[in-house]
Design a protein around this motif. Structure first.
Motif, PDB file in Angstrom:
ATOM      1  N   TYR A 109       0.679  -1.121  -0.103  1.00 11.00           N
ATOM      2  CA  TYR A 109      -0.034   0.130  -0.122  1.00 11.00           C
ATOM      3  C   TYR A 109       0.909   1.608  -0.116  1.00 11.00           C
ATOM      4  CZ  TYR A 109      -4.170  -2.864   0.888  1.00 11.00           C
ATOM      5  OH  TYR A 109      -5.355  -3.706   0.842  1.00 11.00           O
ATOM      6  N   GLY A 110       2.071   0.993   0.021  1.00 13.66           N
ATOM      7  CA  GLY A 110       2.969   2.136  -0.048  1.00 13.66           C
ATOM      8  C   GLY A 110       2.889   3.106  -1.334  1.00 13.66           C
ATOM      9  N   LEU A 111       3.763   3.991  -1.459  1.00 11.14           N
ATOM     10  CA  LEU A 111       3.360   5.073  -2.701  1.00 11.14           C
ATOM     11  C   LEU A 111       4.618   5.135  -3.717  1.00 11.14           C
ATOM     12  CD1 LEU A 111       1.954   8.023  -0.875  1.00 11.14           C
ATOM     13  CD2 LEU A 111       0.856   6.195  -1.943  1.00 11.14           C
ATOM     14  N   LEU A 112       4.575   4.682  -4.937  1.00  7.83           N
ATOM     15  CA  LEU A 112       5.384   4.747  -5.866  1.00  7.83           C
ATOM     16  C   LEU A 112       5.786   6.041  -6.369  1.00  7.83           C
ATOM     17  CD1 LEU A 112       4.205   1.711  -7.909  1.00  7.83           C
ATOM     18  CD2 LEU A 112       6.295   1.696  -6.660  1.00  7.83           C
ATOM     19  N   SER A 113       6.912   6.224  -6.820  1.00  3.27           N
ATOM     20  CA  SER A 113       7.193   7.747  -7.343  1.00  3.27           C
ATOM     21  C   SER A 113       6.208   8.018  -8.842  1.00  3.27           C
ATOM     22  CB  SER A 113       8.697   7.812  -7.867  1.00  3.27           C
ATOM     23  OG  SER A 113       8.987   7.071  -8.809  1.00  3.27           O
ATOM     24  N   ALA A 114       6.307   9.547  -8.756  1.00  3.91           N
ATOM     25  CA  ALA A 114       5.535  10.161  -9.934  1.00  3.91           C
ATOM     26  C   ALA A 114       6.217   9.628 -11.159  1.00  3.91           C
ATOM     27  CB  ALA A 114       5.487  11.468  -9.811  1.00  3.91           C
ATOM     28  N   GLY A 115       7.508   9.313 -11.015  1.00  5.92           N
ATOM     29  CA  GLY A 115       8.409   8.785 -12.281  1.00  5.92           C
ATOM     30  C   GLY A 115       8.194   7.271 -12.475  1.00  5.92           C
ATOM     31  N   PHE A 116       7.293   6.878 -11.986  1.00  5.89           N
ATOM     32  CA  PHE A 116       7.425   5.270 -11.856  1.00  5.89           C
ATOM     33  C   PHE A 116       6.979   4.752 -13.493  1.00  5.89           C
ATOM     34  CE2 PHE A 116       5.066   1.054 -11.597  1.00  5.89           C
ATOM     35  CZ  PHE A 116       5.940   0.421 -11.096  1.00  5.89           C
ATOM     36  N   THR A 117       7.580   3.915 -14.084  1.00  2.00           N
ATOM     37  CA  THR A 117       7.354   3.406 -15.128  1.00  2.00           C
ATOM     38  C   THR A 117       7.426   1.852 -15.560  1.00  2.00           C
ATOM     39  OG1 THR A 117       7.558   3.913 -17.700  1.00  2.00           O
ATOM     40  CG2 THR A 117       9.639   4.055 -16.265  1.00  2.00           C
ATOM     41  N   ASN A 118       7.097   1.403 -16.569  1.00  2.00           N
ATOM     42  CA  ASN A 118       7.314  -0.057 -16.944  1.00  2.00           C
ATOM     43  C   ASN A 118       7.467  -0.995 -15.790  1.00  2.00           C
ATOM     44  OD1 ASN A 118       8.127  -2.074 -18.617  1.00  2.00           O
ATOM     45  ND2 ASN A 118      10.048  -1.461 -18.887  1.00  2.00           N
ATOM     46  N   PRO A 119       6.297  -1.114 -15.143  1.00  2.00           N
ATOM     47  CA  PRO A 119       6.066  -2.029 -14.027  1.00  2.00           C
ATOM     48  C   PRO A 119       6.628  -3.592 -14.264  1.00  2.00           C
ATOM     49  CG  PRO A 119       4.057  -1.677 -14.816  1.00  2.00           C
ATOM     50  CD  PRO A 119       4.984  -0.797 -15.587  1.00  2.00           C
ATOM     51  N   GLY A 120       6.649  -3.995 -15.429  1.00  2.00           N
ATOM     52  CA  GLY A 120       6.924  -5.731 -15.730  1.00  2.00           C
ATOM     53  C   GLY A 120       8.429  -5.523 -16.049  1.00  2.00           C
ATOM     54  N   ALA A 121       9.272  -4.590 -15.776  1.00  3.19           N
ATOM     55  CA  ALA A 121      10.718  -4.608 -16.150  1.00  3.19           C
ATOM     56  C   ALA A 121      11.430  -5.568 -15.182  1.00  3.19           C
ATOM     57  CB  ALA A 121      11.086  -3.077 -15.971  1.00  3.19           C
TER      58      ALA A 121
END
Length: 251
Positions: free
Chosen positions: A150-162
């Motif tokens: 439930y924590g917060l990923l960054s606004a710059g998070f991308t490509n979750p399947g990497a």
């Protein structure tokens, strides 16, 4: 209404408008903090007894490990006022690595009469790392807290399947990138009772990165300044009307 009375009325309206603007500014506090690739914000907004806190992981860097997940906000409340958790909601955020039915299932709040960590006595956390805060209380389910869930990923998070996101995929659900918490504040509480700084906690342990955030002071006119401004406007109005009266008399 004669001219002087009308001018005084205008002055009163100017002062009232300025005072209302100052009061409106006092209804929110916006803390920001950053260190290297870490960056976060917390917006406190008070309406009556309802306090909302919007917590966001504002970093433009990608999140690749649980240690960069924002899992807590620590702040200090003066005056002995109490905050009671009511609910938590997504702030237009996206959920990765799982699903959720209630954001409040993964976050808890604890308030103490003592400063338990540094100068803070109030704690919002998802990690369960804080002693005495092992279960959620922003919902009625009281789920056990743990890890970066439930924590917060960054606004710059991308490509979750990497491939470099495998550590994150073992957590979850994770939220990109903000949550709104709602509290009921005890009578008499105001945002002036909050300290000048907060702390943004990352990762699954209190030993991990913690970034201090500050509320930048917003210059606001003092009452005397507002009165001087109003008096200046009034003086200009009166001077113009006298000049016009002299012109009409001499013509």
């Amino acid at each position: 209404m004669n001219r002087i009375a009308k001018s005084l009325f205008i002055l009163g309206m100017i002062v009232l408008a300025a005072a209302s603007a100052v009061a409106a500014q006092a209804s929110t506090l916006y803390y920001t903090g950053s260190s290297g690739a870490y960056s976060a914000s917390a917006l406190f907004s008070l309406t009556g007894n309802s306090l909302t806190v919007t917590l966001a992981n504002t970093s433009t860097a990608d999140t690749t490990s649980p240690s960069a997940v924002l899992t807590g906000l620590f702040f200090d409340v003066d005056g002995g006022y109490t905050l009671t958790p009511v609910s938590a909601a997504l702030a237009g955020s996206t959920v990765y690595y799982g699903s959720l039915s209630d954001v409040g299932d993964g976050w808890g709040f604890k308030q103490s009469t003592l400063d338990l960590i540094a100068d803070y006595n109030s704690f919002i956390s998802a990690s369960g790392a804080l002693s005495g805060l092992g279960h959620s209380n922003f919902s009625s389910h009281h789920h056990k807290l743990g890890g970066a869930d439930y924590g917060l990923l960054s606004a710059g998070f991308t490509n979750p399947g990497a491939k470099n996101k495998k550590g994150l995929s073992k957590q979850g659900p994770l939220i990109d990138d903000s949550v709104i918490f709602t509290f009921h504040a005890s009578d008499g509480f105001s945002l002036d009772d909050l300290a000048d700084s907060v702390a943004f906690q990352y990762g699954t342990s209190l030993c991990e990165t913690r970034v201090t955030g500050y509320d930048p002071p917003t210059p606001t006119p003092e009452p005397c300044t507002m009165l001087l401004m109003g008096a200046g406007v009034l003086g200009t109005v009166v001077a113009r009307r006298r000049a016009r009266a002299v012109e009409r008399r001499d013509s």
